[in-house]
Design a protein around this motif. Structure first.
Motif, PDB file in Angstrom:
ATOM      1  N   ASP A 132      37.717  76.351 170.434  1.00 56.37           N
ATOM      2  CA  ASP A 132      36.770  75.337 169.950  1.00 56.37           C
ATOM      3  C   ASP A 132      37.496  74.185 169.262  1.00 56.37           C
ATOM      4  O   ASP A 132      37.139  73.018 169.426  1.00 56.37           O
ATOM      5  CB  ASP A 132      35.767  75.976 168.976  1.00 56.37           C
ATOM      6  CG  ASP A 132      34.808  76.922 169.708  1.00 56.37           C
ATOM      7  OD1 ASP A 132      34.714  76.818 170.953  1.00 56.37           O
ATOM      8  OD2 ASP A 132      34.192  77.770 169.045  1.00 56.37           O
ATOM      9  N   GLU A 133      38.522  74.559 168.493  1.00 52.90           N
ATOM     10  CA  GLU A 133      39.263  73.529 167.741  1.00 52.90           C
ATOM     11  C   GLU A 133      39.860  72.470 168.672  1.00 52.90           C
ATOM     12  O   GLU A 133      39.828  71.281 168.366  1.00 52.90           O
ATOM     13  CB  GLU A 133      40.377  74.227 166.935  1.00 52.90           C
ATOM     14  CG  GLU A 133      41.196  73.305 166.071  1.00 52.90           C
ATOM     15  CD  GLU A 133      42.357  74.050 165.417  1.00 52.90           C
ATOM     16  OE1 GLU A 133      42.143  75.177 164.910  1.00 52.90           O
ATOM     17  OE2 GLU A 133      43.485  73.509 165.436  1.00 52.90           O
ATOM     18  N   VAL A 134      40.394  72.895 169.833  1.00 52.34           N
ATOM     19  CA  VAL A 134      41.077  71.920 170.705  1.00 52.34           C
ATOM     20  C   VAL A 134      40.256  71.550 171.938  1.00 52.34           C
ATOM     21  O   VAL A 134      40.734  70.844 172.826  1.00 52.34           O
ATOM     22  CB  VAL A 134      42.474  72.444 171.152  1.00 52.34           C
ATOM     23  CG1 VAL A 134      43.365  72.705 169.947  1.00 52.34           C
ATOM     24  CG2 VAL A 134      42.357  73.690 172.028  1.00 52.34           C
ATOM     25  N   GLY A 135      39.031  72.045 172.017  1.00 50.42           N
ATOM     26  CA  GLY A 135      38.173  71.678 173.151  1.00 50.42           C
ATOM     27  C   GLY A 135      38.555  72.349 174.459  1.00 50.42           C
ATOM     28  O   GLY A 135      38.282  71.826 175.540  1.00 50.42           O
ATOM     29  N   ALA A 136      39.198  73.529 174.368  1.00 54.17           N
ATOM     30  CA  ALA A 136      39.518  74.299 175.581  1.00 54.17           C
ATOM     31  C   ALA A 136      38.411  75.317 175.822  1.00 54.17           C
ATOM     32  O   ALA A 136      37.649  75.655 174.912  1.00 54.17           O
ATOM     33  CB  ALA A 136      40.860  75.005 175.411  1.00 54.17           C
ATOM     34  N   LEU A 137      38.331  75.822 177.049  1.00 50.03           N
ATOM     35  CA  LEU A 137      37.350  76.866 177.346  1.00 50.03           C
ATOM     36  C   LEU A 137      37.993  78.228 177.127  1.00 50.03           C
ATOM     37  O   LEU A 137      39.187  78.416 177.399  1.00 50.03           O
ATOM     38  CB  LEU A 137      36.868  76.743 178.792  1.00 50.03           C
ATOM     39  CG  LEU A 137      36.151  75.429 179.133  1.00 50.03           C
ATOM     40  CD1 LEU A 137      35.778  75.379 180.615  1.00 50.03           C
ATOM     41  CD2 LEU A 137      34.893  75.261 178.264  1.00 50.03           C
TER      42      LEU A 137
END
Ligand code: PLP
Length: 455
Positions: A255-260
């Motif tokens: 969530d912090e880096v916008g990855a799935l």
């Protein structure tokens, strides 16, 4: 239906015996002769590497048939089976419910390349157990599922990098053959030739259960990372459970880096809990790969997750993925019969038996003074010849592999079939009853004694 007991049979006709009566065990000559022919035909004599016994030495036995918890080789030797086709056979071999479903489906036609009701029914059963899989796509192997998920994750995020964990195996797609587990670990080939360096460079790795190292890697690649993929309980470096903080940390980092966040539940799905990793650990992934149990021994896998992401798959979206035999009716019928039979109550019963087995094995090792650890999550389990359970692939490798090999062979000749590698999980089925448990413990006790004497 009852899924217990090796002797129960369905209405489907029993196949003819291939090699005569099983009561007169041969000396392995038929297996050896078939493997000699197979070596002329298949690389290493096999159609999947770990079957070749490269991790333990010696020759594989050639299987003639299976029923319940047991298999018989072409020489008539019987084994209590803990490989269970590498996980799918949670009801055991040739369970009546699956045979009947196959018989019924087969008579209607084996493949159409058109939608069928069976696909819808199996998908609905899966979604009822795993509600975070809002939409899914059936494919024919775990490799296809994870490969397609990575393509989808890359398209969805507009990023190229993926983070995986050392010793985790996600099938043999190019991007995942980097510090991989399973057969690649067994054969000591964690990075495969033939994978373009430019593609391998997009896969970054971190040690399983190491939150600090993972966080550093994720943050180093923030803005580039499409996905974090993980086996929520590792089965391909041997059995390794996650620390309580590990999976929640992956969720937060993604969530912090916008990855799935992708859970590869090809092995753990319908094994570590009726609803898989989400139910067991309370962590919700964006996307999930399933396989093995959902095909009940036929070639089925699936990938799915949040509807808004899955809508990117063609023809609803533009991310292309297709398959002539995807959702094949025979495969769907076997999967549906398996997953429907595997009620939460049955899951719990098999899980309790797995706990009893693991306890029994630990007691035997302790009595014999052998360094040993074993554990289970639901109906998936594993053991290592080392004092403490490993928390990572490096720790798994730091087990007594020589002793594993000796015990493996001593157990095999006593009628126990374990995976021929210390870096593979074991499985349990509904057909493993009290009798199989006590026979297993007696055979294992004897095998460990013989292996120590042979050291
Ligand atoms: N992912 C995991 C966790 C697996 O254990 C496996 C196979 O064992 C795969 C993916 C690949 O599945 P398949 O062998 O069906 O391609």
């Amino acid at each position: 239906m009852t899924a217990t007991g090796g002797a129960a049979r369905g209405t489907a006709a029993r196949p003819p015996a291939i090699d005569g009566p099983v009561s007169a065990p041969g000396d392995g000559a038929r297996s050896a002769a078939l493997m000699a022919r197979a070596r002329e035909l298949f690389p290493g004599g096999v159609n999947s590497p770990v079957r070749a016994f490269g991790g333990v030495g010696g020759e594989p036995f050639v299987v003639a048939r299976g029923e319940g918890a047991r298999i018989w080789d072409v020489d008539g030797r019987e084994y209590i089976d803990y490989v269970l086709s590498w996980g799918p056979l949670v009801l055991g071999h040739a369970p009546p419910a699956v045979l009947d479903a196959l018989d019924d489906a087969m008579r209607r036609g084996t493949s159409f390349g058109m939608p069928t009701a069976l696909e819808v029914e199996l998908a609905e059963v899966i979604r009822a157990r795993m509600p975070h899989i809002e939409m899914l796509r059936f494919v024919s192997s775990g490799t296809e599922a994870t490969m397609s998920l990575l393509r989808l994750a890359r398209a969805h995020t507009g990023r190229d990098r993926v983070l995986k964990f050392d010793g985790c195996y996600h099938g043999h797609a190019d991007s995942f053959l980097v510090r991989a587990g399973s057969g690649v670990a067994t054969l000591g080939l964690p990075n495969s030739p033939g994978v373009p360096a430019a593609l391998a460079a997009l896969t970054v790795t971190a040690p399983f259960n190491d939150v600090e190292a993972t966080a550093a890697t994720v943050r180093r690649h923030a803005g580039e990372l499409a996905a974090i993929i993980v086996e929520p309980v590792v089965g391909n470096a041997g059995f390794i459970a996650p620390d309580p903080a590990f999976l929640p940390a992956l969720r937060a980092l993604a969530d912090e880096v916008g990855a799935l966040l992708i859970f590869d539940e090809v092995m753990t799905g319908f094994r570590i809990a009726p609803g898989g990793a989400r139910e067991r650990f309370g962590v919700v992934p964006d996307l999930t790969a399933l396989g093995k149990v959902i095909g009940g021994g036929l070639p089925v896998a699936a990938y799915g997750g949040r509807g808004e992401i899955m809508a990117g798959i063609a023809p609803q979206g533009t991310v292309y993925q297709a398959g002539t035999l995807s959702g094949n009716p025979l495969a769907m019928a076997a999967g549906l019969a398996t997953v429907r039979s595997l009620t939460p109550a049955l899951h719990d019963r098999i899980s309790d038996r797995t706990a009893t087995l693991v306890r029994g094995l630990r007691e035997i090792a302790a009595r014999q003074g052998v360094p040993f650890s074993a554990d289970h999550a639901g109906t998936m389990w594993g053991f290592f010849f080392r004092e403490a359970l490993p928390r990572s692939y490096d720790e798994a490798r730091d087990s007594d592999v020589g002793l594993f090999r000796r015990v493996f062979h001593a157990a095999r000749v006593r009628g126990l079939s374990f995976a021929p590698s210390p870096f593979e999980a074991a499985f349990m089925s509904a057909a493993h009853g009290e009798r199989e448990l006590s026979e297993t413990l007696a055979r294992f006790d004897d095998a460990v004694r013989a292996a120590r004497a042979a050291a």
